[in-house]
Design a protein around this motif. Structure first.
Motif, mmCIF file in Angstrom:
data_model
loop_
_atom_site.group_PDB
_atom_site.id
_atom_site.type_symbol
_atom_site.label_atom_id
_atom_site.label_comp_id
_atom_site.label_asym_id
_atom_site.label_seq_id
_atom_site.Cartn_x
_atom_site.Cartn_y
_atom_site.Cartn_z
ATOM 1 N N TYR A 173 -7.027 -16.619 0.066
ATOM 2 C CA TYR A 173 -6.981 -16.075 1.433
ATOM 3 C C TYR A 173 -5.649 -15.364 1.663
ATOM 4 O O TYR A 173 -5.611 -14.270 2.241
ATOM 5 N N VAL A 174 -4.552 -15.987 1.201
ATOM 6 C CA VAL A 174 -3.223 -15.388 1.362
ATOM 7 C C VAL A 174 -3.165 -14.029 0.685
ATOM 8 O O VAL A 174 -2.630 -13.063 1.238
ATOM 9 N N PHE A 175 -3.733 -13.931 -0.512
ATOM 10 C CA PHE A 175 -3.722 -12.669 -1.253
ATOM 11 C C PHE A 175 -4.512 -11.596 -0.498
ATOM 12 O O PHE A 175 -4.095 -10.434 -0.434
ATOM 13 N N LEU A 176 -5.640 -11.992 0.099
ATOM 14 C CA LEU A 176 -6.420 -11.048 0.897
ATOM 15 C C LEU A 176 -5.640 -10.589 2.124
ATOM 16 O O LEU A 176 -5.706 -9.418 2.522
ATOM 17 N N ARG A 177 -4.900 -11.516 2.722
ATOM 18 C CA ARG A 177 -4.081 -11.165 3.890
ATOM 19 C C ARG A 177 -2.971 -10.186 3.503
ATOM 20 O O ARG A 177 -2.605 -9.310 4.296
ATOM 21 N N GLN A 178 -2.440 -10.327 2.299
ATOM 22 C CA GLN A 178 -1.436 -9.377 1.829
ATOM 23 C C GLN A 178 -2.041 -7.978 1.739
ATOM 24 O O GLN A 178 -1.398 -6.991 2.120
ATOM 25 N N LYS A 179 -3.265 -7.898 1.250
ATOM 26 C CA LYS A 179 -3.952 -6.612 1.155
ATOM 27 C C LYS A 179 -4.213 -6.035 2.550
ATOM 28 O O LYS A 179 -4.053 -4.833 2.775
ATOM 29 N N TYR A 180 -4.619 -6.909 3.471
ATOM 30 C CA TYR A 180 -4.894 -6.481 4.837
ATOM 31 C C TYR A 180 -3.612 -5.992 5.505
ATOM 32 O O TYR A 180 -3.606 -4.961 6.196
ATOM 33 N N PHE A 181 -2.514 -6.720 5.276
ATOM 34 C CA PHE A 181 -1.234 -6.295 5.837
ATOM 35 C C PHE A 181 -0.849 -4.919 5.300
ATOM 36 O O PHE A 181 -0.393 -4.054 6.054
ATOM 37 N N ALA A 182 -1.006 -4.709 3.998
ATOM 38 C CA ALA A 182 -0.646 -3.426 3.395
ATOM 39 C C ALA A 182 -1.411 -2.282 4.057
ATOM 40 O O ALA A 182 -0.839 -1.216 4.337
ATOM 41 N N HIS A 183 -2.701 -2.508 4.326
ATOM 42 C CA HIS A 183 -3.528 -1.486 4.977
ATOM 43 C C HIS A 183 -3.025 -1.201 6.390
ATOM 44 O O HIS A 183 -2.824 -0.035 6.766
ATOM 45 N N GLN A 184 -2.802 -2.248 7.171
ATOM 46 C CA GLN A 184 -2.359 -2.059 8.563
ATOM 47 C C GLN A 184 -0.936 -1.517 8.636
ATOM 48 O O GLN A 184 -0.614 -0.687 9.498
ATOM 49 N N SER A 185 -0.079 -1.986 7.750
ATOM 50 C CA SER A 185 1.302 -1.517 7.726
ATOM 51 C C SER A 185 1.357 -0.033 7.376
ATOM 52 O O SER A 185 2.121 0.730 7.983
ATOM 53 N N SER A 186 0.533 0.383 6.419
ATOM 54 C CA SER A 186 0.475 1.802 6.034
ATOM 55 C C SER A 186 0.015 2.661 7.200
ATOM 56 O O SER A 186 0.549 3.759 7.430
ATOM 57 N N ASP A 187 -0.958 2.176 7.947
ATOM 58 C CA ASP A 187 -1.439 2.908 9.126
ATOM 59 C C ASP A 187 -0.323 3.050 10.154
ATOM 60 O O ASP A 187 -0.165 4.119 10.770
ATOM 61 N N ALA A 188 0.457 1.982 10.336
ATOM 62 C CA ALA A 188 1.544 2.013 11.314
ATOM 63 C C ALA A 188 2.603 3.037 10.923
ATOM 64 O O ALA A 188 3.104 3.793 11.771
#
Length: 204
Positions: free
Chosen positions: A181-196
């Motif tokens: 789950y943590v690894f998936l959250r890292q991927k999700y963060f990368a996506h949202q952070s890139s958008d920001a």
């Protein structure tokens, strides 16, 4: 030790997390390793042998020197953490040795995770190529052990890229149990952070 807050962490909560964090929670031989290119990390057999996983994201966020400068400003003011569920005090200076607290909302509680800036570098090879980035290492009380680099780069074609590169492994029973789950959250963060970052770069 895990730093939890039932409400959005205040500056005092963040300072308390930093003050109680102690030292780095991963081997000194890996200190600064994320300053290396991804290809070198993939070839490093010691990393995988010691249980580290590599997480990488590289997104085109603009083009030209103005876009590069805005991307650099985005990192310097922590816009890449300007999310509804994750943030860092935007006044935190990007300087080697500075400790900071990443606040992340997971279900009901907020997690406060302490890190320290290992390095901050900017290079300019010519008028059309430049890069700026910094790496943060995990401290005691962080659910993970490892390091993460955030950087912006303008290549020879003047395209501007935002990159996240990290090595990590569980540092607490909670993260051992929930590491997928943590690894998936890292991927999700990368996506949202890139958008920001992309939105900030494209703003007027």
């Amino acid at each position: 030790m895990v730093f939890l807050s039932w409400t959005r962490p205040t500056p005092k909560d963040q300072k308390d997390c930093i003050n109680k964090s102690g030292t780095f929670n991963y081997d000194s031989k890996y200190r600064g390793v994320t300053a290396k290119p991804l290809s070198m990390l993939k070839e490093d057999k010691e990393l995988s042998k010691d249980g580290f996983l590599i997480n990488h994201s590289k997104i085109l966020v603009g083009s030209g020197s103005d876009a590069y400068e805005k991307g650099k400003t985005a990192l310097q003011t922590w816009r890449h953490f300007g999310l509804s569920w994750a943030f860092v005090d935007p006044k935190t200076p990007i300087e080697k040795g500075v400790k900071f607290c990443v606040c992340v909302k997971e279900f009901v509680p907020w997690l406060r995770m302490p890190l320290q800036i290992i390095y901050a570098n900017e290079t300019r090879s010519n008028k059309t190529s430049a890069s700026f980035g910094f790496g943060g290492g995990t401290l005691g009380g962080h659910l993970l052990s490892g390091e993460e680099r955030f950087s912006v780069e303008m290549d020879g074609d003047k395209q501007v890229w935002y990159e996240i590169l990290s090595i990590s492994k569980p540092a607490h029973p909670l993260s051992v149990i929930g590491y997928p789950y943590v690894f998936l959250r890292q991927k999700y963060f990368a996506h949202q952070s890139s958008d920001a970052v992309r939105k900030f770069v494209s703003s007027k």
